[in-house]
Design a protein around this motif. Sequence first.
Motif, PDB file in Angstrom:
ATOM      1  N   SER A 240      -4.463  26.097 -15.419  1.00 23.03           N
ATOM      2  CA  SER A 240      -4.404  26.464 -14.005  1.00 23.03           C
ATOM      3  C   SER A 240      -5.311  25.569 -13.158  1.00 23.03           C
ATOM      4  N   LYS A 241      -6.448  25.180 -13.704  1.00 19.95           N
ATOM      5  CA  LYS A 241      -7.317  24.250 -12.968  1.00 19.95           C
ATOM      6  C   LYS A 241      -6.633  22.900 -12.775  1.00 19.95           C
ATOM      7  N   ALA A 242      -5.958  22.425 -13.823  1.00 13.30           N
ATOM      8  CA  ALA A 242      -5.251  21.152 -13.713  1.00 13.30           C
ATOM      9  C   ALA A 242      -4.119  21.252 -12.688  1.00 13.30           C
ATOM     10  N   THR A 243      -3.456  22.404 -12.650  1.00 14.54           N
ATOM     11  CA  THR A 243      -2.377  22.591 -11.683  1.00 14.54           C
ATOM     12  C   THR A 243      -2.916  22.534 -10.260  1.00 14.54           C
ATOM     13  N   TRP A 244      -4.037  23.187 -10.026  1.00 10.36           N
ATOM     14  CA  TRP A 244      -4.622  23.156  -8.680  1.00 10.36           C
ATOM     15  C   TRP A 244      -5.062  21.744  -8.291  1.00 10.36           C
ATOM     16  N   MET A 245      -5.616  20.990  -9.238  1.00  9.20           N
ATOM     17  CA  MET A 245      -6.054  19.622  -8.932  1.00  9.20           C
ATOM     18  C   MET A 245      -4.858  18.714  -8.633  1.00  9.20           C
ATOM     19  N   ILE A 246      -3.804  18.826  -9.445  1.00 10.80           N
ATOM     20  CA  ILE A 246      -2.612  18.007  -9.203  1.00 10.80           C
ATOM     21  C   ILE A 246      -1.964  18.405  -7.882  1.00 10.80           C
ATOM     22  N   ALA A 247      -1.941  19.706  -7.590  1.00  9.68           N
ATOM     23  CA  ALA A 247      -1.362  20.170  -6.328  1.00  9.68           C
ATOM     24  C   ALA A 247      -2.160  19.632  -5.142  1.00  9.68           C
ATOM     25  N   ALA A 248      -3.473  19.614  -5.249  1.00  9.98           N
ATOM     26  CA  ALA A 248      -4.301  19.070  -4.165  1.00  9.98           C
ATOM     27  C   ALA A 248      -4.032  17.579  -3.983  1.00  9.98           C
ATOM     28  N   GLY A 249      -3.882  16.845  -5.082  1.00  5.95           N
ATOM     29  CA  GLY A 249      -3.549  15.426  -4.997  1.00  5.95           C
ATOM     30  C   GLY A 249      -2.178  15.201  -4.387  1.00  5.95           C
ATOM     31  N   PHE A 250      -1.229  16.084  -4.722  1.00  2.87           N
ATOM     32  CA  PHE A 250       0.115  15.983  -4.168  1.00  2.87           C
ATOM     33  C   PHE A 250       0.096  16.188  -2.656  1.00  2.87           C
ATOM     34  N   VAL A 251      -0.658  17.183  -2.199  1.00  2.00           N
ATOM     35  CA  VAL A 251      -0.759  17.440  -0.760  1.00  2.00           C
ATOM     36  C   VAL A 251      -1.452  16.269  -0.063  1.00  2.00           C
ATOM     37  N   ALA A 252      -2.482  15.724  -0.692  1.00  2.00           N
ATOM     38  CA  ALA A 252      -3.209  14.599  -0.093  1.00  2.00           C
ATOM     39  C   ALA A 252      -2.316  13.368   0.037  1.00  2.00           C
ATOM     40  N   THR A 253      -1.536  13.074  -1.013  1.00  2.49           N
ATOM     41  CA  THR A 253      -0.639  11.914  -0.911  1.00  2.49           C
ATOM     42  C   THR A 253       0.490  12.173   0.082  1.00  2.49           C
TER      43      THR A 253
ATOM     44  N   MET B 157       0.825  -1.191   0.000  1.00  4.84           N
ATOM     45  CA  MET B 157       0.000   0.000   0.000  1.00  4.84           C
ATOM     46  C   MET B 157       0.870   1.256   0.000  1.00  4.84           C
ATOM     47  N   GLU B 158       1.885   1.241   0.866  1.00  7.72           N
ATOM     48  CA  GLU B 158       2.743   2.414   0.977  1.00  7.72           C
ATOM     49  C   GLU B 158       3.558   2.637  -0.305  1.00  7.72           C
ATOM     50  N   ASN B 159       3.993   1.543  -0.930  1.00 11.37           N
ATOM     51  CA  ASN B 159       4.760   1.671  -2.174  1.00 11.37           C
ATOM     52  C   ASN B 159       3.902   2.217  -3.305  1.00 11.37           C
ATOM     53  N   VAL B 160       2.672   1.765  -3.384  1.00  9.28           N
ATOM     54  CA  VAL B 160       1.764   2.267  -4.426  1.00  9.28           C
ATOM     55  C   VAL B 160       1.505   3.753  -4.220  1.00  9.28           C
ATOM     56  N   LEU B 161       1.276   4.147  -2.996  1.00  9.05           N
ATOM     57  CA  LEU B 161       1.037   5.551  -2.689  1.00  9.05           C
ATOM     58  C   LEU B 161       2.274   6.404  -2.986  1.00  9.05           C
ATOM     59  N   LEU B 162       3.436   5.858  -2.731  1.00  6.82           N
ATOM     60  CA  LEU B 162       4.673   6.580  -3.030  1.00  6.82           C
ATOM     61  C   LEU B 162       4.866   6.754  -4.537  1.00  6.82           C
ATOM     62  N   ILE B 163       4.536   5.749  -5.315  1.00  7.38           N
ATOM     63  CA  ILE B 163       4.641   5.851  -6.778  1.00  7.38           C
ATOM     64  C   ILE B 163       3.662   6.893  -7.304  1.00  7.38           C
ATOM     65  N   VAL B 164       2.435   6.891  -6.797  1.00  3.95           N
ATOM     66  CA  VAL B 164       1.447   7.894  -7.204  1.00  3.95           C
ATOM     67  C   VAL B 164       1.940   9.288  -6.822  1.00  3.95           C
ATOM     68  N   HIS B 165       2.525   9.417  -5.649  1.00  3.46           N
ATOM     69  CA  HIS B 165       3.057  10.695  -5.181  1.00  3.46           C
ATOM     70  C   HIS B 165       4.150  11.205  -6.122  1.00  3.46           C
ATOM     71  N   LEU B 166       5.056  10.331  -6.528  1.00  3.74           N
ATOM     72  CA  LEU B 166       6.132  10.731  -7.430  1.00  3.74           C
ATOM     73  C   LEU B 166       5.604  11.116  -8.811  1.00  3.74           C
ATOM     74  N   ILE B 167       4.605  10.399  -9.300  1.00  2.00           N
ATOM     75  CA  ILE B 167       4.004  10.744 -10.592  1.00  2.00           C
ATOM     76  C   ILE B 167       3.325  12.102 -10.504  1.00  2.00           C
ATOM     77  N   LEU B 168       2.604  12.353  -9.427  1.00  2.00           N
ATOM     78  CA  LEU B 168       1.982  13.660  -9.245  1.00  2.00           C
ATOM     79  C   LEU B 168       3.020  14.773  -9.176  1.00  2.00           C
ATOM     80  N   ALA B 169       4.150  14.499  -8.540  1.00  2.00           N
ATOM     81  CA  ALA B 169       5.213  15.506  -8.445  1.00  2.00           C
ATOM     82  C   ALA B 169       5.758  15.852  -9.828  1.00  2.00           C
ATOM     83  N   VAL B 170       5.970  14.845 -10.663  1.00  2.00           N
ATOM     84  CA  VAL B 170       6.475  15.097 -12.017  1.00  2.00           C
ATOM     85  C   VAL B 170       5.447  15.885 -12.830  1.00  2.00           C
ATOM     86  N   PHE B 171       4.176  15.514 -12.748  1.00  2.00           N
ATOM     87  CA  PHE B 171       3.134  16.251 -13.475  1.00  2.00           C
ATOM     88  C   PHE B 171       3.014  17.685 -12.969  1.00  2.00           C
TER      89      PHE B 171
END
Length: 120
Positions: free
Chosen positions: A50-63, A1-15
Motif C-alpha cells: 500500500s505504501k508503494a501504491t501511494w508513492m507511485i500514485a503521487a508520482g503519477f499525479v506529479a507527472t 524533455m516532454e517525451n521523457v516525461l511522457l515515457i515516465v508517466h506511462l511507466i508509472l501508469a503500468v506500475f
Amino acid sequence: MENVLLIVHLILAVFLIGLVLLQRSEGGALGIGGGGGGLVTGRGAATALSKATWMIAAGFVATSLALTILAAQNAASRSVLEKVPAAEAPAPDAAPLADDLKGLLVPPPAEDPSAPPAAD
C-alpha cells in the motif's frame, strides 16, 4: 524533455495498475472479496504494497501536472483552424461533373405535387 516525461508517466501508469491489481480486495459493494483489515478500516496496517501504491500514485499525479504545464507552455496562441492550409480551387475538369450531379442533390420541382410518382 516532454517525451521523457511522457515515457515516465506511462511507466508509472503500468506500475500503478499492477500494484492495484496485486492488492487484496476489501469486500466491495457486492460483498465479494477479502473482508476485514484494509485501508478503509480503523486497524488497517500500512503494508509495503500500500505504501508503494501511494508513492507511485503521487508520482503519477506529479507527472500528470507536469505534462499539463508543459503542454500549456508549448501551446500556440493561434487557432487550430489557422494551421490548416487554405483550400485550393477545384480542378478544371471537376466543374462539368459538379453540374451533372446538381440534379441528384436537389430534385427538380414536380409539376403537380398531388400527383403520384411515376412508375419505373
